[in-house]
Design an enzyme around this catalytic site. Structure first.
Site, PDB file in Angstrom:
ATOM      1  CD  GLU A 282     -10.940 -42.280  -4.887  1.00  0.00           C
ATOM      2  OE1 GLU A 282     -10.464 -41.594  -5.798  1.00  0.00           O
ATOM      3  OE2 GLU A 282     -11.427 -41.790  -3.848  1.00  0.00           O
ATOM      4  CG  ASP A 361      -9.739 -37.291  -0.351  1.00  0.00           C
ATOM      5  OD1 ASP A 361      -8.679 -36.745  -0.685  1.00  0.00           O
ATOM      6  OD2 ASP A 361     -10.625 -37.601  -1.156  1.00  0.00           O
ATOM      7  CD  GLU A 389     -11.607 -33.021  -4.015  1.00  0.00           C
ATOM      8  OE1 GLU A 389     -10.392 -33.275  -4.104  1.00  0.00           O
ATOM      9  OE2 GLU A 389     -12.490 -33.893  -4.101  1.00  0.00           O
TER      10      GLU A 389
END
Ligand code: GCU
Length: 675
Positions: A282, A361, A389
């Site tokens: 990323e 993820d 998250e």
């Protein structure tokens, strides 16, 4: 104080309990070097919970009952401690002369700290002290929290306020730092990464003297509680800070730069833990930029750290984040294995590869990453996400212990039956002893540390499972409730019901069947069925009018082939694939018949309605506890449950509508779906 102490609030115990335990906590004999943290904690507990003043002595006593603390080598008698590891402790009730003595001992200061919290916990849970015979070792070597905290005080994916470590580019060290260390030590955490894995411009400077000076103060606090501090570093630091034109790990000047840097860090922090590195991931730089492998990159850092017993924790979260959605060949799920399996055996002893639990993820449900059990000669650290998250951002109640337990208990079959993930990270299966479990922290500077009061249970459970992955989840939940809310039967019953059902409920009203990703891009909160469908992140479900899901079988992307038998066959076959993962592995028509006889689409509708009903149920269960729980906490949680209910309905209606509009297939039960 401005904040609660979570499971370490030492509330006054009942009269009966005070009578039962007080005598023990009146006198403490200390032999040799006893950490002041131990004495302080025992005194605090004795005073607050039992109302007694603990007096300290440096000799044996004639009292009927007392506690004796000392390192193993300061004790005059022989306790069989051959099984004891450096961090393990012994709690044993012995007869010494006419006295009954609770002996707390271990080989290190940390072990005495752990034993202290265990003793206090046992009293608070109402357990017997008359015949203690405990020898407890942590099963896992590295029990880590990863903070994604930034110097400006923000926390990436943080839902509990600002950082407790940083504010406006300054390092914070205060009373709360110590209380945090107490909380972590009480659940056996022994390592904390202070800053975000995405190391940006400002955070590069954490490696410079002005910051090291301050980080030293933080480390000094944590050390007293057996916790080593680590830093996330940017692989290109030699370029940014050292003026070099390269960060090539095979370039001598690069190594020399890191070597000096590491020596400097250890001047400030002699027990510094090491580096956590997000490399080639990323947009973070890494060895690939210089044509080198992850092993070459990691080993270079490891060699700089080795003389100081420092470690490199190298993340396996590496994938192509610039994929084209029209590319049907690339499968992000395969990336970690493809990147790291070929490097097995090439990493130095003090490198640990940190692997996210699933191949994507931190979705609400993913299969366990096939990389576990594929690496045989590499230290492995399991990465879990405590911060919610993708699981409701601490607005939703989503207790993660049940999911983590399934992950830890997953049998990889790496060395035949019984090759559980927990046995890989604890070093049993491949003898790789530097393994561990890391959790992305859910802590911030909010009054209750975690935003949602009940999210404290996630932090607590994380520590308990990292210490002992064999722990029963119902037991941990019960412990947490009693330590947090006391022993009221109704509280215990309702809160454990809510916690234990909450992850599944969240899964039902969001993305069941392993679908994942139907969230709003960027902040990741709330439903958006095509939020990640045409993006670059490799996260597609490819729903059309007749089918949904990615074929990851041997006939599709071949992801299933990364698993060992029998999983590769089990996942590969739609008839044996666990249904809660069926859309992760298979592309199926909406009319596909599940084992229950229901069609996939009908089950999808049903689960979404059920999920919302369960949240209604949680809210009812919580309402019943009014008056039995501190009123402020009760109100705060009720507020969040109400929001959760509204947002769960939003999830239900958006997802159901999406499927109805795609398929035109109505709900058999005729419930409201928006046309
Ligand atoms: C997720 C998360 C990012 C984080 C990344 C990581 O993608 O959304 O904020 O940086 O994981 O684990 O590195």
């Amino acid at each position: 104080m401005g904040y609660s102490m979570c499971w370490l609030e030492y509330e006054k115990l009942s009269k009966k309990e005070v009578e039962r335990y007080s005598e023990w906590f009146e006198s403490l004999a200390m032999l040799g070097d006893v950490p002041k943290e131990v004495v302080e904690e025992l005194k605090k507990f004795a005073r607050e919970s039992l109302g007694v003043q603990l007096r300290t002595f440096t000799r044996f006593l004639k009292k009927k009952r007392y506690i004796l603390v000392g390192l193993l080598n300061s004790l005059p008698f022989d306790l069989d401690a051959s099984e004891q590891k450096p961090e393990g402790f012994v709690l044993k009730t012995l007869k010494v002369g006419n006295s009954s003595v609770i002996v707390l001992t271990g080989k290190t200061r940390a072990s005495l700290v752990y034993g202290t919290y265990e003793l206090i916990k046992r009293v608070r849970l109402g357990e017997d002290l008359e015949s203690l015979d405990v020898l407890e070792n942590p099963k896992v070597r590295f029990r880590m929290l990863n903070h994604w905290d930034n110097l400006d005080g923000s926390v990436e994916r943080g839902y509990a306020g600002n950082s407790i470590f940083f504010k406006e580019n300054e390092v914070i060290v205060n009373e709360r730092t110590k209380d945090y260390a107490r909380l972590l030590a009480s659940i056996g955490i022994n390592g904390v990464v202070l800053n975000n894995v995405n190391v940006k411009k400002k955070e590069l400077h954490l490696l410079e003297p002005a910051y090291l000076e301050k980080l030293k103060k933080l480390a000094d606090v944590f050390r007293r509680y057996g916790i080593r501090v680590f830093l996330s570093v940017n692989f290109a630091s030699p370029m940014h800070l050292g003026g070099l034109e390269t960060a090539d790990p095979l370039d001598k000047r690069v190594f020399e730069w890191w070597k000096k840097k590491v020596e400097e860090i250890y001047d400030y922090i002699p027990d510094f833990g090491g580096f956590l590195v997000k490399a080639d991931s990323e947009f973070n730089p890494g060895p690939h930029m210089f044509g080198r492998t992850h092993a070459e990159g990691a080993n270079m850092l490891a060699r700089a750290l080795a003389p100081f017993e420092g470690y490199v924790i190298w993340r396996a979260f590496v994938y192509n984040c610039m994929q084209d959605w029209r590319d049907y060949k690339t499968d992000r799920a395969k990336a970690a294995y493809e990147n790291f399996k070929p490097l097995d055996g090439q990493f130095d002893e003090n490198v640990i590869v940190q692997i996210k639990y699933g191949p994507m993820d931190f979705q609400v449900r993913e299969p366990v990453s096939p990389l576990f059990g594929a690496l045989e000669r590499t230290n492995q650290m399991l990465e879990l996400q405590i911060t919610q998250e993708y699981t409701g951002q601490q607005i939703h109640l989503c207790y993660l212990g049940t999911l983590w337990k399934e992950i830890l208990d997953f049998d990889t079959f790496a060395k035949g039956r019984g090759s559980f993930v927990k046995r890989i990270v604890d070093g049993t299966i491949f003898g790789m002893e530097n393994g561990g479990i890391a959790g992305v922290s859910n802590v911030g500077d909010s009054e209750n540390w975690t935003g949602h009061d009940l999210a404290q249970a996630n932090l607590y459970t994380f520590g308990r499972l990292a210490w002992n992955p064999d722990e029963e989840i119902e037991k941990v939940v019960k412990e947490w409730i009693v330590l947090t809310f006391g022993k009221k039967e109704k509280v215990l019953e309702n809160v454990s019901y809510m916690l234990l059902k909450s992850h599944r409920a969240y899964e039902k009203y969001t993305t069941p069947f392993g679908l994942g990703w139907m969230v709003n891009p960027g902040h990741h909160y709330g439903p958006n069925p095509e939020g990640y469908e045409y993006s670059r992140w490799g996260t597609y479900h490819r729903a059309n009018w007749e089918a949904i899901g990615v074929d990851r079988t041997s006939r599709g992307t071949g992801f299933t082939l990364q698993y060992r038998s029998p999983w590769r066959e089990i996942f590969d076959d739609v008839n044996t694939c666990p249904e809660d993962l069926i859309l992760f592995f298979h592309r199926l028509p909406y009319t596909f018949k599940l084992k229950s006889g229901k069609t996939l689409i009908q089950a999808m509708y049903d689960l979404h309605f059920e999920g919302v009903e369960e949240v209604e149920d949680f809210l009812r269960k919580w309402e019943e506890l009014e008056g039995l729980i501190d009123q402020r906490v009760h109100e705060r949680v009720r507020e969040r449950l109400r929001m959760q209910l509204e947002h769960a309905k939003e999830w239900r209606d958006v997802i159901n509508t999406y499927f109805f509009r795609r398929t035109g297939i109505p709900d058999e039960k005729g419930r409201r779906i928006y046309p």
